[in-house]
Design an enzyme around this catalytic site. Structure first.
Site, PDB file in Angstrom:
ATOM      1  N   VAL A   1       4.950  -8.484   1.097  1.00  0.00           N
ATOM      2  CA  VAL A   1       5.065  -7.048   1.304  1.00  0.00           C
ATOM      3  C   VAL A   1       3.849  -6.520   2.063  1.00  0.00           C
ATOM      4  O   VAL A   1       3.969  -5.633   2.918  1.00  0.00           O
ATOM      5  CB  VAL A   1       5.236  -6.323  -0.048  1.00  0.00           C
ATOM      6  CG1 VAL A   1       5.341  -4.812   0.161  1.00  0.00           C
ATOM      7  CG2 VAL A   1       6.475  -6.828  -0.774  1.00  0.00           C
ATOM      8  N   CYS A   2       2.688  -7.076   1.785  1.00  0.00           N
ATOM      9  CA  CYS A   2       1.464  -6.640   2.475  1.00  0.00           C
ATOM     10  C   CYS A   2       1.594  -6.797   3.985  1.00  0.00           C
ATOM     11  O   CYS A   2       1.100  -5.962   4.756  1.00  0.00           O
ATOM     12  CB  CYS A   2       0.259  -7.425   1.974  1.00  0.00           C
ATOM     13  SG  CYS A   2      -0.072  -7.233   0.211  1.00  0.00           S
ATOM     14  N   SER A   3       2.269  -7.860   4.410  1.00  0.00           N
ATOM     15  CA  SER A   3       2.435  -8.111   5.839  1.00  0.00           C
ATOM     16  C   SER A   3       3.294  -7.049   6.515  1.00  0.00           C
ATOM     17  O   SER A   3       3.234  -6.888   7.734  1.00  0.00           O
ATOM     18  CB  SER A   3       3.064  -9.495   6.064  1.00  0.00           C
ATOM     19  OG  SER A   3       2.202 -10.507   5.587  1.00  0.00           O
TER      20      SER A   3
END
Length: 228
Positions: free
Chosen positions: A73-75
């Site tokens: 999700v961070c990406s």
């Protein structure tokens, strides 16, 4: 005492003050001065620099926390924040990202190909703090609890030009944020500071605002009902 040791002592003192506040039932920072810190960051040009929150005194700061580099999700989130940076710049605000990775890992993530889970296809155009000691995360109380990984949650803090926390929002790691909400909150803050008006739900620039009066609420609700 060298400079590094002195900085760590200051951070630990601030952490102790934050923990004391929490024991008194004040678990959020709304209305409080944002805790200062000093930490190493990977800058937009991939150089490393020690920065402090106080470096940005006199301007609003949007500071977001995320669990870890090279994750899923961070990406999706960091390119979203980076895309909005010109809008933050127009409003005179500083954008900062924070995770418990090192600044070296931040640099590697920024320069790795998408095939390796990296962000080389995107311009990550703002400082990423390497909070590998977890001290900044402790100051802002963003570490997840329970069965979730003991990493930073997806927290966002809006700090005004005087250093006061005006908004904070937190998601668990699996739940990605609407990155545009941070911009909308900054726009709302600017509107409030400029006009003295209070900002209703779902407001966007150019929308109706309110005075802090019963009459103004009545007028607003009539307009709202007429749009249904």
């Amino acid at each position: 005492m060298n400079r590094f040791a002195a900085c760590r002592k200051i951070v630990r003192l601030a952490v102790d003050q934050k923990k004391l506040a929490q024991t008194r039932g004040f678990a959020n920072l709304i209305g409080a001065k944002a805790p200062d810190f000093t930490a190493m960051a990977c800058m937009e040009d991939n150089t490393f620099k020690e920065i402090s929150l106080s470096d940005y005194a006199g301007k609003p700061v949007v500071m977001y926390f995320y669990p870890a580099d090279f994750t899923f999700v961070c990406s999706s989130e960091l390119p979203g924040y980076a895309e909005l940076k010109p809008e933050f710049d127009k409003l005179g605000a500083q954008l900062i990202g924070v995770s418990t990775d090192t600044h070296h890992v931040h640099k590697a993530w920024k320069n790795a190909s998408s095939e390796l889970g990296g962000l080389a296809d995107f311009d990550i155009n703002h400082p990423l703090i390497g909070d590998y000691t977890g001290e900044v995360c402790e100051l802002y109380d963003v570490i997840q609890h329970g069965d979730l990984d003991e990493l930073a949650c997806r927290a966002v803090f809006l700090i005004d030009a005087d250093g006061t926390v005006m908004a904070e929002h937190r998601n668990a790691a699996p739940l990605g944020r609407n990155t545009k909400e941070a911009l909308r909150m900054l726009q709302a803050l600017k509107e409030h500071e400029t006009t003295g008006k209070v900002i209703p739900a779902d407001w966007t620039p150019g929308g109706d605002t309110m005075d802090s009066t019963t009459e103004s609420v009545e007028e607003y609700l009539k307009k709202l009902k007429s749009k249904k």
